[in-house]
Write a protein that holds these residues in place. Sequence first.
Motif, PDB file in Angstrom:
ATOM      1  N   GLY A 225       1.359  -1.032   0.009  1.00 37.86           N
ATOM      2  CA  GLY A 225      -0.501   0.105   0.091  1.00 37.86           C
ATOM      3  C   GLY A 225       0.947   1.339  -0.661  1.00 37.86           C
ATOM      4  O   GLY A 225      -0.022   2.370  -0.090  1.00 37.86           O
ATOM      5  N   ALA A 226       2.155   0.874   0.040  1.00 38.55           N
ATOM      6  CA  ALA A 226       2.731   2.615   0.218  1.00 38.55           C
ATOM      7  C   ALA A 226       3.074   2.650  -1.484  1.00 38.55           C
ATOM      8  O   ALA A 226       3.241   2.235  -2.252  1.00 38.55           O
ATOM      9  CB  ALA A 226       4.250   1.815   1.014  1.00 38.55           C
ATOM     10  N   ARG A 227       2.967   4.506  -1.304  1.00 41.12           N
ATOM     11  CA  ARG A 227       3.228   5.197  -2.593  1.00 41.12           C
ATOM     12  C   ARG A 227       3.658   5.885  -2.884  1.00 41.12           C
ATOM     13  O   ARG A 227       3.920   6.480  -4.034  1.00 41.12           O
ATOM     14  CB  ARG A 227       1.744   5.900  -3.157  1.00 41.12           C
ATOM     15  N   ALA A 228       5.381   5.600  -1.865  1.00 40.27           N
ATOM     16  CA  ALA A 228       6.295   5.863  -2.062  1.00 40.27           C
ATOM     17  C   ALA A 228       7.190   5.525  -1.701  1.00 40.27           C
ATOM     18  O   ALA A 228       7.301   4.407  -0.807  1.00 40.27           O
ATOM     19  CB  ALA A 228       6.688   7.368  -0.974  1.00 40.27           C
ATOM     20  N   MET A 229       9.041   5.592  -2.398  1.00 39.46           N
ATOM     21  CA  MET A 229       9.571   4.499  -2.136  1.00 39.46           C
ATOM     22  C   MET A 229      11.568   4.968  -2.392  1.00 39.46           C
ATOM     23  O   MET A 229      11.082   6.120  -3.109  1.00 39.46           O
ATOM     24  CB  MET A 229       9.343   2.919  -2.801  1.00 39.46           C
ATOM     25  N   ALA A 230      12.112   5.018  -2.096  1.00 40.68           N
ATOM     26  CA  ALA A 230      13.166   5.356  -2.338  1.00 40.68           C
ATOM     27  C   ALA A 230      14.544   4.664  -2.420  1.00 40.68           C
ATOM     28  O   ALA A 230      14.330   2.880  -1.251  1.00 40.68           O
ATOM     29  CB  ALA A 230      13.880   6.483  -1.232  1.00 40.68           C
ATOM     30  N   SER A 231      15.313   4.444  -3.409  1.00 43.28           N
ATOM     31  CA  SER A 231      16.461   3.347  -3.082  1.00 43.28           C
ATOM     32  C   SER A 231      18.073   4.686  -2.593  1.00 43.28           C
ATOM     33  O   SER A 231      18.146   5.200  -3.352  1.00 43.28           O
ATOM     34  CB  SER A 231      17.060   2.652  -4.203  1.00 43.28           C
ATOM     35  N   LEU A 232      19.071   4.040  -2.147  1.00 39.37           N
ATOM     36  CA  LEU A 232      20.434   4.500  -1.775  1.00 39.37           C
ATOM     37  C   LEU A 232      21.073   3.544  -1.919  1.00 39.37           C
ATOM     38  O   LEU A 232      20.896   2.527  -1.175  1.00 39.37           O
ATOM     39  CB  LEU A 232      19.734   4.792  -0.098  1.00 39.37           C
ATOM     40  N   LEU A 233      22.214   3.137  -2.628  1.00 39.69           N
ATOM     41  CA  LEU A 233      23.496   2.691  -2.397  1.00 39.69           C
ATOM     42  C   LEU A 233      24.296   3.631  -2.211  1.00 39.69           C
ATOM     43  O   LEU A 233      24.908   5.098  -2.582  1.00 39.69           O
ATOM     44  CB  LEU A 233      24.066   2.778  -3.758  1.00 39.69           C
ATOM     45  N   LEU A 234      25.139   2.778  -0.670  1.00 42.19           N
ATOM     46  CA  LEU A 234      27.218   3.911  -1.218  1.00 42.19           C
ATOM     47  C   LEU A 234      27.610   2.224  -0.911  1.00 42.19           C
ATOM     48  O   LEU A 234      27.416   1.542  -0.950  1.00 42.19           O
ATOM     49  CB  LEU A 234      26.685   3.530   0.752  1.00 42.19           C
ATOM     50  N   VAL A 235      28.843   3.205  -1.626  1.00 46.24           N
ATOM     51  CA  VAL A 235      29.679   2.513  -2.264  1.00 46.24           C
ATOM     52  C   VAL A 235      31.254   3.164  -1.797  1.00 46.24           C
ATOM     53  O   VAL A 235      31.385   3.903  -2.748  1.00 46.24           O
ATOM     54  CB  VAL A 235      29.592   1.619  -3.557  1.00 46.24           C
ATOM     55  N   ARG A 236      31.773   2.245  -0.707  1.00 47.37           N
ATOM     56  CA  ARG A 236      32.991   3.145  -0.509  1.00 47.37           C
ATOM     57  C   ARG A 236      33.863   1.745   0.276  1.00 47.37           C
ATOM     58  O   ARG A 236      32.982   1.180   0.876  1.00 47.37           O
ATOM     59  CB  ARG A 236      33.030   4.349   0.421  1.00 47.37           C
ATOM     60  N   PRO A 237      35.353   1.659   0.939  1.00 47.13           N
ATOM     61  CA  PRO A 237      35.665   0.874   1.607  1.00 47.13           C
ATOM     62  C   PRO A 237      34.687   1.066   2.634  1.00 47.13           C
ATOM     63  O   PRO A 237      34.768   2.237   3.636  1.00 47.13           O
ATOM     64  CB  PRO A 237      37.202   1.887   1.340  1.00 47.13           C
ATOM     65  N   HIS A 238      34.760  -0.113   3.334  1.00 47.80           N
ATOM     66  CA  HIS A 238      33.984  -0.319   4.659  1.00 47.80           C
ATOM     67  C   HIS A 238      32.585   0.128   4.923  1.00 47.80           C
ATOM     68  O   HIS A 238      32.245   0.584   5.806  1.00 47.80           O
ATOM     69  CB  HIS A 238      34.843   0.639   5.802  1.00 47.80           C
ATOM     70  N   ALA A 239      32.673  -0.112   3.573  1.00 45.09           N
ATOM     71  CA  ALA A 239      30.392   0.496   3.967  1.00 45.09           C
ATOM     72  C   ALA A 239      29.482  -0.029   4.295  1.00 45.09           C
ATOM     73  O   ALA A 239      28.641   0.750   4.629  1.00 45.09           O
ATOM     74  CB  ALA A 239      29.922   0.550   2.398  1.00 45.09           C
ATOM     75  N   GLY A 240      29.910  -1.194   5.045  1.00 44.45           N
ATOM     76  CA  GLY A 240      29.691  -1.966   6.052  1.00 44.45           C
ATOM     77  C   GLY A 240      29.365  -1.322   7.037  1.00 44.45           C
ATOM     78  O   GLY A 240      28.008  -1.634   7.897  1.00 44.45           O
ATOM     79  N   ASP A 241      30.062  -0.162   7.657  1.00 48.03           N
ATOM     80  CA  ASP A 241      29.801  -0.060   9.057  1.00 48.03           C
ATOM     81  C   ASP A 241      29.082   0.710   9.291  1.00 48.03           C
ATOM     82  O   ASP A 241      28.623   1.126  10.429  1.00 48.03           O
ATOM     83  CB  ASP A 241      31.188   0.612   9.301  1.00 48.03           C
ATOM     84  N   MET A 242      28.223   1.356   8.074  1.00 46.15           N
ATOM     85  CA  MET A 242      27.396   2.316   8.236  1.00 46.15           C
ATOM     86  C   MET A 242      26.207   1.451   8.541  1.00 46.15           C
ATOM     87  O   MET A 242      24.631   1.859   8.147  1.00 46.15           O
ATOM     88  CB  MET A 242      26.937   3.424   7.107  1.00 46.15           C
ATOM     89  N   ALA A 243      25.976  -0.052   8.367  1.00 49.46           N
ATOM     90  CA  ALA A 243      24.599  -0.526   8.105  1.00 49.46           C
ATOM     91  C   ALA A 243      23.698  -0.178   9.346  1.00 49.46           C
ATOM     92  O   ALA A 243      22.341   0.124   8.857  1.00 49.46           O
ATOM     93  CB  ALA A 243      24.883  -1.848   7.668  1.00 49.46           C
ATOM     94  N   ALA A 244      24.480  -0.580  10.812  1.00 47.95           N
ATOM     95  CA  ALA A 244      23.779  -0.649  11.998  1.00 47.95           C
ATOM     96  C   ALA A 244      23.177   1.160  12.154  1.00 47.95           C
ATOM     97  O   ALA A 244      21.894   1.037  12.205  1.00 47.95           O
ATOM     98  CB  ALA A 244      24.572  -0.694  13.082  1.00 47.95           C
ATOM     99  N   PRO A 245      23.463   1.875  11.868  1.00 43.70           N
ATOM    100  CA  PRO A 245      23.056   3.573  11.836  1.00 43.70           C
ATOM    101  C   PRO A 245      22.595   3.965  11.110  1.00 43.70           C
ATOM    102  O   PRO A 245      21.458   4.256  10.902  1.00 43.70           O
ATOM    103  CB  PRO A 245      24.528   4.423  11.973  1.00 43.70           C
ATOM    104  N   LEU A 246      22.746   2.943   9.801  1.00 45.32           N
ATOM    105  CA  LEU A 246      21.144   3.498   8.709  1.00 45.32           C
ATOM    106  C   LEU A 246      19.364   2.997   9.183  1.00 45.32           C
ATOM    107  O   LEU A 246      19.319   3.089   8.390  1.00 45.32           O
ATOM    108  CB  LEU A 246      22.119   2.884   7.501  1.00 45.32           C
TER     109      LEU A 246
END
Length: 298
Positions: A225-246
Amino acid sequence: MPPPRAENPPSLDPTEDSDINAAAQDLTRPALPRQPRAQGELVLSARLRGGQSRIGALRQQGSLKALFPHGSGAALKAVFLNTGGGVTGGDRFSLRAEAEPGASLTLTSQAAERIYRAQPGEVGRVATRLAAGAGATLHWLPQETIVFEGAALERRIDAELDETASFLAVEPLIFGRAAMNERVHDARLEDRWRIRRGGELVFADTLRMDGDIDALLCRPGVADGARAMASLLLVRPHAGDMAAPLRAAIGPQGACSEIRPGVLFARILAEDGFALRRSLIPAIRLLAGGDIPRPWML
């Protein structure tokens, strides 16, 4: 003696007769007039000079322009705008941008892009090619794309990144304006991402919707039922460190995952554009390591 009567011809199939009449009508019906179509091209690069990112190359033509607002910081900030006022079937737009080695470039749009009704058989096409050299930072942060009833759009993003570059991309989508009680029951959208790092394909995603998009979004396994969405992509060394804060920033309406080392992807759902921004803006601030582009605040 009366002349012999000709035998009655074989009767035509009624459906065949209908097809013949329809074909005759098509021959006499005037073709839809071809409307003027918008075209635009923008080529831009950011180059490091004296510790600051400056314009390295710039070419703009047609309905695609770039502005460069003044601001603090070492990054070159560019705002692109479509002077045609939106995208409809037959429109063609091309944008190429590069952050050269060591440079920093942030791109955003002046306002939300609108995808309007297209004539039958016509499709609007938008192609974006991005590149980031060694040690460069490239942020692709356009505002929302609003898809209206009858729209037809094919859009693609291709990025070539150095292994040491940092790349952040966001693409928000809104299907009809909730405040106007709009629903999109007949439209076509194809959004294609291909991201390469050090020459290797590290991310590929294709979102394709065709037909009754509103019904598709209502499926529990699609958008519930959502009618808005967004995709985000982060590519950089150690990008996975931002998973929990994101995950904390986007809350329960979204999810993220490090799909491979150095590649973090998230998708957010929301009932409308306003609710989407409440989750999306904190996420962009977090991943960009600073404030969002000023046009987002207008």
